[in-house]
Enzyme design. Structure first.
Site, PDB file in Angstrom:
ATOM      1  N   CYS A 280       3.040  11.806  -2.455  1.00  0.00           N
ATOM      2  CA  CYS A 280       2.450  10.496  -3.385  1.00  0.00           C
ATOM      3  C   CYS A 280       2.772  10.976  -4.787  1.00  0.00           C
ATOM      4  O   CYS A 280       2.307  10.181  -5.788  1.00  0.00           O
ATOM      5  CB  CYS A 280       1.192  10.373  -2.946  1.00  0.00           C
ATOM      6  SG  CYS A 280       0.226  12.058  -2.998  1.00  0.00           S
TER       7      CYS A 280
ATOM      8  N   CYS B 231      -3.743  16.134   0.910  1.00  0.00           N
ATOM      9  CA  CYS B 231      -4.464  16.247  -0.524  1.00  0.00           C
ATOM     10  C   CYS B 231      -5.328  17.626  -0.154  1.00  0.00           C
ATOM     11  O   CYS B 231      -5.312  18.027  -0.942  1.00  0.00           O
ATOM     12  CB  CYS B 231      -5.536  15.215  -0.611  1.00  0.00           C
ATOM     13  SG  CYS B 231      -4.933  13.478  -0.964  1.00  0.00           S
TER      14      CYS B 231
END
Lengths: 172, 143
Positions: free
Chosen positions: B37, B105
């Protein structure tokens, strides 16, 4: 379901990074027409299922080939053919540069300076152009002979674009 | 996608955002990124007598990435360096109730801790070979 053909084959296009988008659009339209559910209203369940599968394949293939970053990642996957690549690799110092640029955007958001923002936007766009130009050259070489070094360089190139796109989205 | 309350808490009130002096020999700086991302995360630790006495971070990323790094700094403060190395991304996933699409993440936060510790050890001339090997094994296990 293991795909027996890749998306380039689905659309009858030569495997490569450069794709004629008008041609892709035209082929997508024609091929989608052939598998439209309206023509299968009276078909057997097996035929209906087959048409649905083809339609799904067409849609996924179209989305992938239409978008440059997606196409690049997909083509790299085809060329790598299961060979393991370091999926996080970046050129030395690249992350530090991205971090510094992100901080610059923060500063511009705190104290807006339209001229500086426009300049930063141009700098990011220029880097994206450079990444894409490098990619075209790398794919041309990799299609002639996919060495591990070339594949890894392409992976790194694809990674760079993600960070730059993220930055560009903030500057838009 | 709905964020869990804990993610929202860390995101709207991140702990330990800031910078430590990079040139301080007791400070280790880790910089990692998620190509999925384009997130970039910097995490710094200050070590005294093998204990992490301070930690700061700055993350350019989504709410889950910010929350993961915020939580990571909270968890490593007060731990020994070896103890901090044992933090696993799965613990962060669990604590923050991260959905599968946001697992990377938490991986980023774990890698940031390890990267900061590796930098600290480099400064102190300690071979980080065993940690690197361990990291590789984990990465293989995760993928």
């Amino acid at each position: 379901m293991t795909p027996e053909r890749d998306y380039f084959q689905v659309f009858g296009l030569a495997r490569g990074y450069a794709v004629d988008l008008a041609e892709l659009d035209a082929r997508y339209e024609r091929l989608s027409f052939d598998v439209h559910p309206d023509f299968f209203a009276a078909a057997t369940p097996a035929e209906k299922q087959r048409a649905e599968r083809l339609a799904a394949e067409l849609n996924a293939g179209y989305r992938t080939l239409r978008d440059e970053p997606e196409r690049a990642a997909y083509l790299l996957g085809l060329l790598a053919a299961g060979r393991a690549l370091d999926t996080r690799q970046l050129p030395a110092g690249f992350l530090q540069q991205m971090f510094a640029l992100q901080e610059q955007v923060d500063e511009l958001e705190a104290a807006p300076e339209p001229a500086a923002k426009a300049e930063l936007g141009r700098a990011v766009a220029a880097r994206l152009d450079a990444v894409r130009a490098e990619r075209v050259a790398l794919f041309a070489r990799a299609l002639a002979g996919a060495t591990p070094e070339l594949l890894q360089a392409l992976q790194s190139n694809v990674n760079c674009e993600k960070y730059l796109l993220r930055l560009q989205a903030r500057l838009a | 996608m709905a964020y869990s309350n804990k993610v929202i808490d860390h995101y709207s009130n991140p702990r330990n955002v800031g910078v430590l002096d990079k040139s301080d020999p007791n400070v280790g700086t880790g910089m990692v990124g998620a190509p999925e991302c384009g997130d970039v995360m910097k995490l710094q630790i200050k070590v005294e007598n093998d204990v992490i006495v301070d930690a700061k971070f700055k993350t350019f990323g989504c709410g889950s990435a910010i929350a993961s790094s915020s939580l990571a700094t909270e968890w490593i403060k007060g731990r020994t360096v070896d103890d901090a190395m044992k933090i696993r991304n799965t613990e962060i996933v669990q604590e923050l109730s991260l959905p599968p699409v946001k697992i990377h993440c938490s991986v980023l936060a774990e890698d940031a801790i390890k990267s900061a510790i590796a930098d600290y050890k480099r400064k102190h001339g300690q071979a980080a070979t065993t940690q690197q090997q361990e990291q590789q094994t984990q990465q293989q296990a995760r993928s």
